[in-house]
Design an enzyme around this catalytic site. Structure first.
Site, mmCIF file in Angstrom:
data_model
loop_
_atom_site.group_PDB
_atom_site.id
_atom_site.type_symbol
_atom_site.label_atom_id
_atom_site.label_comp_id
_atom_site.label_asym_id
_atom_site.label_seq_id
_atom_site.Cartn_x
_atom_site.Cartn_y
_atom_site.Cartn_z
ATOM 1 N N TYR A 30 -34.147 2.227 -22.300
ATOM 2 C CA TYR A 30 -33.421 1.613 -21.188
ATOM 3 C C TYR A 30 -33.587 0.107 -21.216
ATOM 4 O O TYR A 30 -34.676 -0.406 -21.459
ATOM 5 C CB TYR A 30 -33.911 2.202 -19.862
ATOM 6 C CG TYR A 30 -33.491 3.643 -19.740
ATOM 7 C CD1 TYR A 30 -32.295 3.987 -19.133
ATOM 8 C CD2 TYR A 30 -34.260 4.653 -20.294
ATOM 9 C CE1 TYR A 30 -31.880 5.311 -19.069
ATOM 10 C CE2 TYR A 30 -33.853 5.976 -20.231
ATOM 11 C CZ TYR A 30 -32.657 6.297 -19.625
ATOM 12 O OH TYR A 30 -32.244 7.602 -19.574
ATOM 13 N N LEU A 31 -32.490 -0.582 -20.955
ATOM 14 C CA LEU A 31 -32.505 -2.036 -20.942
ATOM 15 C C LEU A 31 -32.910 -2.588 -19.578
ATOM 16 O O LEU A 31 -33.005 -3.803 -19.409
ATOM 17 C CB LEU A 31 -31.134 -2.584 -21.366
ATOM 18 C CG LEU A 31 -30.766 -2.255 -22.815
ATOM 19 C CD1 LEU A 31 -29.312 -2.603 -23.096
ATOM 20 C CD2 LEU A 31 -31.682 -2.991 -23.771
#
Length: 169
Positions: A30-31
């Site tokens: 996940y960014l």
């Protein structure tokens, strides 16, 4: 824009294994971090996923529960590898098995790495009130429990859960 309608259940036995018609290995990161999404500083989760020989960028709205906005795009595998290196938290590694049960295709995620020991079944539906048969191997529904969201598993993996968290469903 798509709407994802998904129900999620813990898996309580291996009876599904004989019904699986295909499997694929996945790695995703996940960014953005789970805390920012949960407390409302961000309105989306942004995921990068390698699945077999394909890669995807996925953005989901932050609503908790069975229905969320979803945007999903194929991206080059090399781009995905570069983006995963930029992800916050850990990488979620799992083997997804596809299982047909009474007219619906279930996705059984068998988590590996830091989330080993957790097995969750998901079912995507066409409408929020769609009727479906729950297989005997599916236990408690955990759709509304944030700790079972992959976004949370990246930053707070199953291996770090307390005994109470593991039992509470």
């Amino acid at each position: 824009m798509g709407i994802e309608i998904e129900r999620k259940f813990l898996v309580v036995s291996d009876a599904w294994r004989g019904q699986a018609h295909r499997s694929i290995d996945m790695a995703q990161g996940y960014l953005n971090d789970a805390e920012s999404v949960v407390i409302g500083r961000q309105n989306t989760s942004v995921r990068v996923r390698l699945e077999g020989d394909e890669a995807r960028l996925n953005i989901k709205s932050r609503e908790m529960g069975a229905s969320r906005q979803e945007f999903d795009y194929l991206i080059p595998v090399e781009d995905a590898r570069g983006l995963i290196a930029l992800c916050v938290g850990g990488t979620v590694i799992k083997r997804r098995h596809y299982v047909l049960h009474e007219g619906h295709e279930w996705e059984v995620d068998e988590f590996l790495g830091d989330n080993a020991g957790l097995v969750v079944a998901e079912l995507e539906l066409d409408s929020i009130d769609e009727i479906f048969a729950v297989p005997a191997w599916a236990g408690a529904e955990v759709t509304h429990l944030q700790r079972y969201y992959n976004l949370n598993l990246a930053s707070h993996p199953f291996s770090r859960w307390s005994a109470a968290e593991r039992e509470e469903a």
